[in-house]
Design a protein around this motif. Sequence first.
Motif, PDB file in Angstrom:
ATOM      1  N   THR A  98      53.242 -12.413 -62.908  1.00 57.16           N
ATOM      2  CA  THR A  98      52.792 -12.283 -61.513  1.00 57.16           C
ATOM      3  C   THR A  98      53.229 -10.950 -60.908  1.00 57.16           C
ATOM      4  OG1 THR A  98      52.825 -14.679 -61.256  1.00 57.16           O
ATOM      5  CG2 THR A  98      52.820 -13.387 -59.239  1.00 57.16           C
ATOM      6  N   GLN A  99      54.450 -10.520 -61.219  1.00 53.75           N
ATOM      7  CA  GLN A  99      54.892  -9.223 -60.675  1.00 53.75           C
ATOM      8  C   GLN A  99      54.083  -8.072 -61.275  1.00 53.75           C
ATOM      9  OE1 GLN A  99      58.071  -6.944 -62.168  1.00 53.75           O
ATOM     10  NE2 GLN A  99      56.917  -5.424 -61.000  1.00 53.75           N
ATOM     11  N   PHE A 102      50.799  -8.096 -59.449  1.00 54.65           N
ATOM     12  CA  PHE A 102      50.996  -7.586 -58.082  1.00 54.65           C
ATOM     13  C   PHE A 102      51.111  -6.063 -58.102  1.00 54.65           C
ATOM     14  CE2 PHE A 102      53.269  -6.372 -54.306  1.00 54.65           C
ATOM     15  CZ  PHE A 102      52.833  -7.251 -53.330  1.00 54.65           C
ATOM     16  N   THR A 103      51.928  -5.570 -59.006  1.00 50.09           N
ATOM     17  CA  THR A 103      52.168  -4.126 -59.057  1.00 50.09           C
ATOM     18  C   THR A 103      50.902  -3.368 -59.459  1.00 50.09           C
ATOM     19  OG1 THR A 103      54.487  -4.527 -59.525  1.00 50.09           O
ATOM     20  CG2 THR A 103      53.665  -2.342 -60.070  1.00 50.09           C
ATOM     21  N   ILE A 105      47.825  -4.236 -58.920  1.00 50.86           N
ATOM     22  CA  ILE A 105      46.898  -4.221 -57.778  1.00 50.86           C
ATOM     23  C   ILE A 105      47.422  -3.260 -56.710  1.00 50.86           C
ATOM     24  CG2 ILE A 105      45.925  -5.635 -55.914  1.00 50.86           C
ATOM     25  CD1 ILE A 105      45.918  -7.997 -57.952  1.00 50.86           C
ATOM     26  N   ALA A 106      48.724  -3.345 -56.428  1.00 53.96           N
ATOM     27  CA  ALA A 106      49.323  -2.467 -55.414  1.00 53.96           C
ATOM     28  C   ALA A 106      49.140  -0.994 -55.772  1.00 53.96           C
ATOM     29  CB  ALA A 106      50.812  -2.773 -55.268  1.00 53.96           C
ATOM     30  N   CYS A 124      47.131 -15.889 -57.434  1.00 48.20           N
ATOM     31  CA  CYS A 124      47.725 -14.688 -56.820  1.00 48.20           C
ATOM     32  C   CYS A 124      46.749 -13.518 -56.722  1.00 48.20           C
ATOM     33  CB  CYS A 124      48.984 -14.263 -57.579  1.00 48.20           C
ATOM     34  SG  CYS A 124      48.668 -13.538 -59.194  1.00 48.20           S
ATOM     35  N   TYR A 125      45.621 -13.561 -57.436  1.00 50.26           N
ATOM     36  CA  TYR A 125      44.760 -12.368 -57.459  1.00 50.26           C
ATOM     37  C   TYR A 125      44.247 -12.016 -56.058  1.00 50.26           C
ATOM     38  CZ  TYR A 125      44.359 -13.684 -62.452  1.00 50.26           C
ATOM     39  OH  TYR A 125      44.606 -14.049 -63.746  1.00 50.26           O
ATOM     40  N   THR A 128      46.702 -10.892 -53.191  1.00 49.62           N
ATOM     41  CA  THR A 128      47.307  -9.590 -53.472  1.00 49.62           C
ATOM     42  C   THR A 128      46.298  -8.472 -53.186  1.00 49.62           C
ATOM     43  OG1 THR A 128      48.600 -10.690 -55.188  1.00 49.62           O
ATOM     44  CG2 THR A 128      48.678  -8.302 -55.147  1.00 49.62           C
ATOM     45  N   LEU A 131      46.066  -8.100 -49.453  1.00 54.21           N
ATOM     46  CA  LEU A 131      47.264  -7.495 -48.883  1.00 54.21           C
ATOM     47  C   LEU A 131      47.153  -5.977 -48.827  1.00 54.21           C
ATOM     48  CD1 LEU A 131      49.972  -8.602 -47.884  1.00 54.21           C
ATOM     49  CD2 LEU A 131      50.839  -8.362 -50.207  1.00 54.21           C
ATOM     50  N   HIS A 259      56.323   0.184 -59.457  1.00 56.59           N
ATOM     51  CA  HIS A 259      57.285  -0.719 -60.111  1.00 56.59           C
ATOM     52  C   HIS A 259      58.728  -0.353 -59.744  1.00 56.59           C
ATOM     53  CE1 HIS A 259      58.848  -3.278 -63.355  1.00 56.59           C
ATOM     54  NE2 HIS A 259      59.614  -2.266 -63.723  1.00 56.59           N
ATOM     55  N   ASN A 262      59.511  -1.727 -56.482  1.00 53.03           N
ATOM     56  CA  ASN A 262      59.231  -3.149 -56.353  1.00 53.03           C
ATOM     57  C   ASN A 262      60.379  -3.959 -56.946  1.00 53.03           C
ATOM     58  OD1 ASN A 262      58.052  -5.658 -56.329  1.00 53.03           O
ATOM     59  ND2 ASN A 262      56.203  -5.066 -57.393  1.00 53.03           N
TER      60      ASN A 262
END
Length: 382
Positions: A98-99, A102-103, A105-106, A124-125, A128, A131, A259, A262
Amino acid sequence: MIQLPLSKLSNVGTTIFSQMTQLANENEAINLSQGFPDFMPDLELLNWADHFMKEGFNQYAPMGGMMSLKEEIARKIENSHQAVYHPDSEITITAGGTQAIFTAIATFVKKDDEVIIFEPAYDCYEPTVELFGGIVKRFEMRAPDYEINWNKVRDLVSENTKMIILNNPNNPSGRVLKENDLQELIKIVKGTSILILSDEVYENIVFDGKQHLSICRYPELKDRTLMVASFGKLFHVTGWKIGYCAAPKILTDEFRKIHQFNVFSVNTPIQLALAEYMKHEEHYKQLNRFFQEKRDFLRQGLAGTSFELLDCEGTYFQALRYDKISDKNDFDFARELTVTHKVATVPFSSFYKNKLNENVIRLCFAKKQETLEKAIENLSRL
Ligand code: GLN
């Protein structure tokens, strides 16, 4: 009282996995909802973790991860898929799948960028992407076979498409991508700058002798892909929260910029333990067979019931259609199953933005034999 600022995710509550696990605990139900094994990981792996902690490896790891683990990962990918990733510059150890997602996508999704996802989708897709101001375009895969109509996917692509998120094998449907799917995807992204985020956390759980077709097998796709995997799924240690992202250097360089702020880096002794344990391929090569036995045991146990067993080609999830049993929607049915019949599951509608209800629930079979036996017994009464 302070005035709360506007929520950045106003439509988001607690994840369905936490909700159903809590409901299972409150009702003392067998928990086949959240995807995690209820049995111990291999003692050898635990001993390695103990060893490295006691040997004094308890301080920060390098930001991208311990070299020994990255080398083992590179070796595994090359042996499995004949794809080469440079361990130092193209593999990053993350605090779980998941991290990594997230990363990724971020790192790449900006305001008004469009991201294509396939539903039923891991939860989570979408939040995120939102966001970071992105817009989600979704293709709905439908029961019972969850096929992808690539012509419809092509219609979702625009000049604003930044990323396509794939999950292969797919949680929750258990569908795996076929050669034809990958060839269609190649045609769609050819000549574009579309990135691919490939969530392959169930890569080693593919059944009936089928081959896991990782994105990295296809050079035209590998060049634009961030591939995510998870040791939680590979070695029955979901609570260790450790996974990785493999991507070409140009993408990894950007990924690590995020990363480092994060998580910075991930648990040192556990990385070293995983590296030692991974040296023996049989530790993960057996996984298909191990889970296929569980899948088959569950399917045989439920074969005489009124549940309809949908295909399960991969993952540790079995989808059941229950329209011969109840006309409740899947959320209410899953609640009833937990409260009255003491088996917790996950309703498929929670994997669709529009809460599409096709009377399907998801059961996790990463469980001890006795857990599965009890669940079968309870479900057989319906
Ligand atoms: N991946 C697990 C599942 O699908 C749950 C992960 C979580 O609870 N966040 O059930």
